[in-house]
Motif scaffolding. Structure first.
Motif, PDB file in Angstrom:
ATOM      1  N   GLN B  48       0.814  -1.218   0.000  1.00  0.00           N
ATOM      2  CA  GLN B  48       0.000   0.000   0.000  1.00  0.00           C
ATOM      3  C   GLN B  48       0.848   1.270   0.000  1.00  0.00           C
ATOM      4  OE1 GLN B  48      -3.377  -0.309  -0.384  1.00  0.00           O
ATOM      5  NE2 GLN B  48      -2.777  -2.461  -0.619  1.00  0.00           N
ATOM      6  N   GLY B  49       2.158   1.111  -0.068  1.00  0.00           N
ATOM      7  CA  GLY B  49       3.034   2.281  -0.113  1.00  0.00           C
ATOM      8  C   GLY B  49       3.398   2.846   1.248  1.00  0.00           C
ATOM      9  N   ALA B  50       3.037   2.157   2.307  1.00  0.00           N
ATOM     10  CA  ALA B  50       3.426   2.574   3.657  1.00  0.00           C
ATOM     11  C   ALA B  50       4.813   2.011   3.979  1.00  0.00           C
ATOM     12  CB  ALA B  50       2.404   2.082   4.668  1.00  0.00           C
ATOM     13  N   VAL B  51       5.488   2.616   4.959  1.00  0.00           N
ATOM     14  CA  VAL B  51       6.772   2.073   5.392  1.00  0.00           C
ATOM     15  C   VAL B  51       6.527   0.697   6.012  1.00  0.00           C
ATOM     16  CG1 VAL B  51       8.743   2.393   6.944  1.00  0.00           C
ATOM     17  CG2 VAL B  51       7.730   4.363   5.801  1.00  0.00           C
ATOM     18  N   ARG B  52       7.317  -0.286   5.611  1.00  0.00           N
ATOM     19  CA  ARG B  52       7.155  -1.631   6.158  1.00  0.00           C
ATOM     20  C   ARG B  52       7.236  -1.600   7.677  1.00  0.00           C
ATOM     21  NH1 ARG B  52       6.549  -5.740   3.172  1.00  0.00           N
ATOM     22  NH2 ARG B  52       7.007  -5.679   0.948  1.00  0.00           N
ATOM     23  N   ARG B  53       6.521  -2.528   8.290  1.00  0.00           N
ATOM     24  CA  ARG B  53       6.367  -2.527   9.738  1.00  0.00           C
ATOM     25  C   ARG B  53       7.716  -2.531  10.461  1.00  0.00           C
ATOM     26  NH1 ARG B  53       3.461  -7.525  12.458  1.00  0.00           N
ATOM     27  NH2 ARG B  53       2.785  -7.648  10.318  1.00  0.00           N
ATOM     28  N   HIS B  54       8.690  -3.214   9.905  1.00  0.00           N
ATOM     29  CA  HIS B  54       9.981  -3.337  10.577  1.00  0.00           C
ATOM     30  C   HIS B  54      11.073  -2.515   9.901  1.00  0.00           C
ATOM     31  CE1 HIS B  54       8.183  -6.199  13.219  1.00  0.00           C
ATOM     32  NE2 HIS B  54       7.890  -7.029  12.240  1.00  0.00           N
TER      33      HIS B  54
END
Lengths: 375, 89
Positions: B48-54
């Motif tokens: 979705q284009g968000a920064v990956r969780r980690h």
């Protein structure tokens, strides 16, 4: 007869080769020939018998899910495309039913990877957490989400079983008809298309969920089949290792009959004999809340009569203080039905060359094993 | 121009040299980097284009606040670091 085994583990992908000539305890028949992707979490490895290509799915802790493919049976690898979800529609509020957390439209795990029909070279199917099914028509160079299933009104009702999100872990392509594909979902039952993925029907009628209130125990939409397999020579026969039982269908998954396992009914893996729909193997654990082998003994159970009776096979397997569990993709049978292999959470890999009558340890020191495939 | 520097651990998977790119927000800066290096995009951002969780992104030593739409401002001389979070193991 397969002389090669691919093993995906928590910390790498291993290829085992069958050694010719004499063997001994110090020199086992099956030996690690290659160790690749060392340190990386490999959820799936899949050799494609149609063309010799091999596919690997990694779950890199920081960098997400990534896929690689090999054109030379695993000698060399190249990165290929990873299934990706489309942009989530703005304002859509979908929540995992148990946790009530928003369902991510993101590939969290590759949980199924299967070659397509013999008439469709290069076609691959891929199941993921949080439940999306993807298809590639170009050997993993690109993937498309099967929108008809993802946008099915029942899909948002799927829930996590063990995992945080629902997951699609089994894909069975009917050898008689490329358009007929059956998939297993934890938790969401068994779904089938007869028209190449345009429409889908729930096919878990007859499965029983002990984890639900009695009035919903036979609701197909809540079933947790851990693994579903289809017999290649008798494709109307399916076997499922379910969360609380073993189930078998003889009518193309239109209905399922429960079978009591031995020594227990809990487990993850199932394999069906490629030439005999009445023969199947399981690797039992005690139960949902005790995910260890009964009495600390690692055993395989086998039926040769369609589930009327099961034999417990233990020759060559550890029979004291062994706490190995076998995950859903960590059992495989080769194309003859004679060679079997399974890997465990404690890093053991056992191989049989006589249909399970006896087993040899190929290794007892691998990382936790997620997937075992002859190829 | 802002300078974007990537964690050394990503280099094993995909080459990400430091890049001087235009942009006034984290989104604009990263879009510019990934336009030139598309293979790196999915290592840092999710579907979705968000920064990956980690993964974590710092601008001039401060961790960004908007990990989803990446609207944090980036000054012309900013130093942007894309690193792995310890939470990822």
């Amino acid at each position: 007869m397969s002389d090669r085994l691919f093993v995906a583990t928590r910390k790498g992908v291993f290829t085992l080769a069958r050694a010719p000539g004499r063997v001994s305890r110090a020199r086992p028949r099956w030996q690690v020939a290659r160790a690749q992707f060392l340190g990386d979490n490999a959820s799936m490895v899949r050799p494609d018998r149609r063309d010799g290509w091999v596919y690997v799915a990694l779950g890199l802790g920081h960098f997400g899910v990534k896929m690689h493919r090999s054109k030379d049976r695993g000698r060399t690898w190249e990165a290929c495309a990873t299934p990706a979800y489309p942009t989530k529609p703005e304002g859509l509020d979908e929540r995992e039913p148990n946790s009530q957390r928003p369902i991510p439209w993101n590939t969290e795990l590759v949980w199924a990877l299967e070659p397509g029909h013999a008439s469709e070279p290069g076609v691959l199917w891929c199941g993921t957490l949080p439940g999306g099914l993807f298809r590639s028509r170009d050997r993993g160079a690109s993937w498309e989400l099967v929108e008809s299933l993802w946008r099915h009104p029942k899909r948002p009702g799927w829930f996590g079983g063990g995992a945080e999100w629902p997951g699609l872990h089994s894909v069975c392509v009917d050898p008689r008809d490329a358009r007929r594909v059956t998939v297993g979902v934890s938790c969401g039952g068994v779904w089938q298309t007869g028209d190449g993925g345009r429409t889908w029907q729930q096919r878990a009628q007859g499965m029983r969920a002990a984890f639900m209130p009695p009035e919903r125990a036979y609701d197909p939409d809540v079933q947790d089949p851990h693994c579903v397999v289809q017999c290649p020579v008798a494709p109307n026969v399916f076997w499922a290792q379910h969360h609380n039982g073993i189930f078998r269908s003889t009518d193309g998954s239109a209905s399922w009959t429960e079978i009591t396992g031995k020594p227990s009914s809990f487990g993850f893996a199932v394999a069906v004999h490629p030439h005999d729909p009445d023969t199947a193997w399981f690797v039992p654990g005690i139960s949902d809340e005790h995910r260890i082998p009964p009495k600390g003994k690692v055993v395989v159970s086998r039926t040769r009569n369609g589930g009327k009776s099961l034999q417990v096979l233990s020759k060559g397997l550890p029979q004291a203080h062994a706490y190995d569990l076998t995950f859903r993709h960590a059992l495989d049978v080769d194309e003859t039905g004679e060679r079997l292999a399974f890997g465990t959470t404690t890093g053991a890999l056992y191989v049989s060359e006589n249909g399970g009558d006896s087993w040899e340890a190929a290794s007892e020191h691998l990382p936790p094993v997620y997937c075992v495939r002859f190829g | 121009m802002p300078r974007v520097t990537f964690t050394t651990t990503i280099q094993r998977h995909v080459t990400c040299p430091p890049a001087d790119v235009p942009g006034r927000t984290v989104r604009e800066v990263l879009d510019a980097v990934f336009a030139a290096n598309p293979a790196a995009r999915s290592y840092v951002l999710d579907d979705q284009g968000a920064v990956r969780r980690h993964m974590v992104v710092f601008v001039n030593g401060r961790q960004i606040a908007d990990r989803v739409t990446l609207t944090d401002a980036v000054a012309p001389d900013a130093k942007v670091y894309v690193l792995q979070a310890l939470s990822g193991g």
